[in-house]
Enzyme design. Structure first.
Site, mmCIF file in Angstrom:
data_model
loop_
_atom_site.group_PDB
_atom_site.id
_atom_site.type_symbol
_atom_site.label_atom_id
_atom_site.label_comp_id
_atom_site.label_asym_id
_atom_site.label_seq_id
_atom_site.Cartn_x
_atom_site.Cartn_y
_atom_site.Cartn_z
ATOM 1 N N GLU A 53 0.888 -1.131 -0.070
ATOM 2 C CA GLU A 53 -0.126 -0.068 0.272
ATOM 3 C C GLU A 53 0.934 1.213 0.063
ATOM 4 O OE1 GLU A 53 -2.944 0.125 -0.592
ATOM 5 O OE2 GLU A 53 -3.764 -1.805 -0.602
ATOM 6 N N CYS B 136 -2.101 8.403 4.124
ATOM 7 C CA CYS B 136 -2.388 8.065 2.706
ATOM 8 C C CYS B 136 -3.737 8.903 2.413
ATOM 9 C CB CYS B 136 -2.343 6.501 2.523
ATOM 10 S SG CYS B 136 -1.925 5.497 4.674
#
Lengths: 448, 523
Positions: B287, B321
């Site tokens: 990720e 994020c």
């Protein structure tokens, strides 16, 4: 907790019947009858209701008639059961001419609906309505609708509008004929001008996890308004909003009103929401404060059921919290009656206003007031413009002291308010909806 | 043990209640009295303490939060060897027992909610609401993957069956999983990656971010307390070199990584280039970064959009994020949005994360502070700074900044800044906005404020992002509700907290048995 004794049930029912008899017969207001029927229709079809509410909500943001029609068609397209009128409307969306006609009609419809709930664009423009209400024997509290406050400039602007509203109201009521019932209660004189304000509009910093922050930021603006109200002899009422802001609003009102400067005025008030599970605890706190801080005139407490039920319930469910509101309407109704008795018993340390469209709740308050030895004029009853007009009118005719809560503002600013009121009107458990469907009077008046 | 109840998200602390806030304040005071925590290299039952790797409070860098040992390559070898040794037994442990260990870890954390949130506040500068959500999410991952592993084992997909043969599909664990975790969700993300590996029968070695070894220790403590055997999970506090050594270790079969794009791509390359003696292809679950855009149409309700954008861009100083870094707004709404956005940022609570109400705390470290300043200066050079806040003194604070009028190729519109800088661009219409989104190499989260259902449909159909949020903020994905992860260069397309995530940690095996002997079918 101590409170006035519950009134005899027979008395509550008798008063309820008397009020019901004074309500205008159906059909006397043709335009309103159309509205009522439209709302009833949409309340039966949850999808159509959702589509129309979302449309009402977006109207002010639409840039043209064409844009309006495109949105309406977009929302209606999500309704599963496409009835012939719906299909016809959808088809109009296919051509520019069709959209022009559809958009124009829809805009007119929404505007008409908005006018029922929103008195005027600004307090000055509300002059005729407010004076007519007064002449007819009802006072008002004006509420300025506005966009959400997210900046300091917006908070300042709202505070300035409130200040102007206080001046406008003073002028509007300056030369109206005397209405003794509306101008004095057992405690003393009642201001004619009455403004309701929202703390969420007085500060951009109302944070649920830091109530002190919003309180600090709103306090100077609230103080300024209180001074202004005192100077003009008006009443300033601080509305209660969602649970997220409850602590900040309560602390703000109590702290500022505790300041020496406001010991002898202005007349001021706050709100108690009966649908909150901890409404009784809040009342404990406010009453303890009133006992410790004697002020003239005493604090007015407006008892309402609460207007953010869906929001509170959904938000709590999303977060896995115990909802702060009672789950069932009957629980809120019982809470309303229990708080009514406590409030009546707390007089004259506080003034009491009972704000409800529920015939039973209103009859109960009147009966309890009489049972405790009060006269009708000693109890203020409040209704909402657009929703409680008939009830307010009937109560005034019967000799009660009635105040109408009157939102003022433009269409853009008023949409959130309008949708909330529409939701209330068509919600399945709503008293007004039940009444419109012809529920038996005995059922409506039964103890919750 | 009785069957598990259906999954339900751990409720967040109800911070609007004063009693809840006071509970957290008390926990912070208790934690402060215990600092610094000691974080060992923890392999099997062997705890080697050290102080080579300190973590400090980003809001007050003089405060040492944890003193960690620094893992050496020798430690990496020992941890992988231990994990390899423990693998057969843990893989053979019935799935219900493995799940119970995760549920036990969840219970351990649930009993320490306030204490763990306080640690996130101190070690990573997370404001209370975010810190509390971090703990709740870690608990969610344990509970969710426990149930997911049982479902995977007990209810695998059904294959086509014909008379005379029996086809079964089952999932086997892959071996030793290296978990390389970030500091921005210092409990939740390592907990999720480690839990996914363990639940499916792998053993794991956790290398927490060097900025957050204390939180990493808590994840391992929880799982060990829940019943994960000592050999099955090792803790290697350390820096990038330890992470690289771990990822490149030939006996590691799976790498679970969350962090920067540069490191992630490096891991993918290294995994592909591993020597053949490794005995398996190394799978990488990565990720990585994002450049997340919020689209605002002309019909958007700015009363909703402004607070949601401000929160998405500036909460936790933009260090999620999923944080918003670009707003693409229809020109008809651009002026109003920009004015209100600027005003809202001017009153944004910036300060110490331990103060209730703080939205933007400090950034994680000096280097981050300097990076944000660099980008803000670049934006000021070519564009217009709409508003910027003075940063408080004392910690690694970076001023929340809104910029506009940047040329299309400006780095502020393309690089992941990972800090409180938001760029606003006016567009002719949503098609232009979608073209700009499409031109980005990232596709993690995105937002849309629009009210026409047809617009929402159109944008939804075209949006490349892993998580699109409509008429709400774009951060705060919940386990089971918003499986989270990006596409394109934002990640390998796996979805943490979703139904498919565990499949990354297993290898499918199909068995086909001939059930016919001499015309007799045995079922």
């Amino acid at each position: 907790m101590p409170g006035a004794a519950p009134p005899p049930e027979t008395e509550v029912v008798a008063i309820g019947r008397e009020i019901a008899a004074a309500l205008p017969a159906p059909g006397r207001h043709p335009v309103q009858a159309i509205d009522t029927r439209a709302m009833d229709l949409t309340s039966r079809d949850a999808e159509l209701k959702a589509a129309l509410f979302r449309f009402v909500d977006v109207v002010p943001a639409c840039r043209s008639v064409d844009d309006l029609a495109a949105h309406l068609v977009g929302f209606l397209g999500e309704v599963d059961s496409q009835t012939p009128p719906l299909r016809a409307a959808m088809k109009m969306g296919d051509s520019r001419a069709g959209r022009a006609a559809l958009g124009t009609a829809a805009a007119a419809g929404v505007k008409h609906m908005a006018r029922r709930f929103i008195v005027a664009e600004d307090p000055g423009a509300a002059r005729r309505t407010l004076r007519r209400l007064w002449r007819d024997g009802t006072s008002a509290s004006v509420d300025l609708l506005g966009e959400a406050t997210v900046t300091t400039a917006e908070a300042d602007r709202y505070a300035a509008r409130c200040g102007e509203a206080l001046d406008a109201l003073t002028a509007i009521y300056g030369d109206v004929p005397a209405r003794p019932r509306l101008e004095r209660d057992g405690v003393g004189a009642l201001p004619r001008a009455n403004l309701s304000v929202k703390v969420s509009a007085l500060t951009p910093l109302l944070k649920p996890d830091a109530p002190a922050m919003g309180q600090r930021d709103a306090a100077p603006r609230l103080r300024e308004l209180l001074r202004h109200a005192r100077d003009t002899g008006a009443h300033l009422h601080v509305d209660m909003e969602s649970y997220d802001s409850r602590e900040a609003i309560t602390d703000l009102v109590i702290d500022v009103l505790s300041e020496d400067e406001f010991r002898d005025g202005p007349s001021a008030g706050m709100v108690l929401q009966a649908y909150l599970r901890d409404g009784g605890e809040l009342l404990d706190r406010v009453l303890a404060w009133s006992a410790a801080h004697e002020r003239t005139p005493p604090l007015t407490i407006r008892l309402v059921k609460g207007a953010y039920w869906d929001h509170e319930f959904v938000e709590a469910r999303q977060h896995g919290w115990e909802p702060p509101v009672w789950e069932h309407k009957a629980e809120s109704d019982r809470s309303f009656e229990a708080l009514t008795l406590r409030l009546l018993d707390a007089r004259p340390a506080v003034r009491v206003a009972i704000a409800s469209h529920n015939l039973r709740s209103v009859a109960h308050a009147i009966a309890a007031n009489r049972a405790s030895g009060g006269d009708d004029a000693g109890l203020e009853l409040q209704v909402l413009r657009g929703l409680g007009d008939d009830l307010g009118h009937a109560l005034a005719q019967l000799g009660h002291r009635v105040r109408v809560y009157c939102p003022v503002g433009d269409l853009v600013a008023g949409m959130a308010y309008l949708v909330r009121r529409l939701l209330e009107n068509t919600s399945n458990e709503s008293f007004l909806a039940e009444q419109a469907r012809g529920a038996a009077l005995d059922d409506l008046l039964a103890a919750p | 043990m009785s069957p598990l109840e259906p999954f339900r998200n751990e409720p967040l602390a109800e911070l609007r209640r004063g009693t809840e806030r006071a509970r957290l304040d008390d926990a912070l005071a208790l934690l402060d009295a215990r600092l610094p925590l000691r974080v060992p290299v923890w392999v099997g039952t062997d705890r080697r303490e050290g102080d080579a790797l300190p973590s400090t409070d980003p809001g007050a860098p003089d405060r040492v939060v944890a003193l960690a040992a620094r893992a050496t390559t020798g430690d990496v070898d020992a941890a992988v060897a231990a994990a390899r040794g423990a693998f057969p037994a843990w893989a053979a442990t019935p799935v219900n027992e493995r799940a119970d260990a995760l549920v036990g870890a969840a219970a351990w954390m649930r009993g320490r909610r306030a204490e763990l949130a306080a640690l996130c506040v101190r070690e990573c500068g997370k404001p209370w609401a975010e810190a509390d959500a971090d703990v709740a999410e870690a608990i969610d991952f344990f509970e969710y993957y426990a149930r997911g592993a049982i479902a995977l084992a007990k209810r695998p997909p059904q294959l086509v069956q014909v008379p005379g043969e029996r086809n079964t599909l089952r999932y086997a664990p892959r071996g030793v999983c290296a978990v390389i975790a970030p500091w921005n969700f210092p409990l939740a993300i390592p907990a999720g990656m480690v839990a996914a590996a363990l639940a499916t029968g792998n053993t794991a070695v956790l290398k927490p971010a060097e900025q957050a070894p204390g939180c990493g220790l808590m994840v391992v403590e929880a799982l060990r307390a829940g019943g994960v055997p000592a050999g099955a999970l090792a803790l290697l506090p350390g820096e990038g070199d330890a992470g690289a050594a771990l990822a490149e270790h030939p006996d590691v079969t799976t790498i679970a990584f969350t962090g920067s794009g540069a490191v992630g791509l490096g891991l993918l390359r290294a995994a592909a280039a591993k020597p053949p003696r490794a005995g398996s292809l190394t799978r990488v679950v990565a990720e990585m970064g994002g450049k997340n855009c919020v689209l605002v149409d002309a019909d958007a309700d700015l009363d909703d959009a402004v607070p949601a954008i401000v929160h998405s861009a500036f909460a936790y100083a933009g260090q999620k994020c999923s944080a918003a870094s670009r707003v693409l707004v229809h020109e008809a709404a651009a002026d109003a949005l920009l004015e209100r956005l600027a005003g809202a940022v001017e009153v944004l609570p910036v300060g110490q994360p331990s103060e209730h109400g703080t939205v933007a705390g400090p950034v994680i470290e000096r280097e981050a502070q300097e990076r944000v300043a660099r980008y803000a200066a670049l934006a000021a050079d070519t564009g217009r700074v709409v508003t910027t806040r003075a940063a408080p003194a004392g910690g690694w604070f970076a001023p929340p900044t809104v910029v506009t009028d940047l040329p299309a190729d400006h780095p502020v519109l393309h690089d992941e800044i990972f800090g409180p800088v938001l760029a606003v661009e006016a567009v002719r219409d949503l098609d232009e906005a979608m073209d700009r989104v499409d031109a980005l190499p990232f596709a993690l989260t995105g937002g849309l404020f629009a009210r026409n259902p047809r617009t929402i449909e159109r944008v939804t159909a075209r949006s490349p992002v892993g998580n699109l949020y409509v008429n709400r903020g774009i951060t705060g994905a919940m386990v089971g509700r918003q499986p989270f992860g990006g596409n394109r260069l934002s990640g390998t397309g796996t979805k943490a907290g979703g139904p498919d995530y565990l499949l990354q940690f297993v290898e499918p095996r199909v068995v086909t048995e001939n059930t016919m002997r001499h015309g007799l079918v045995v079922d």
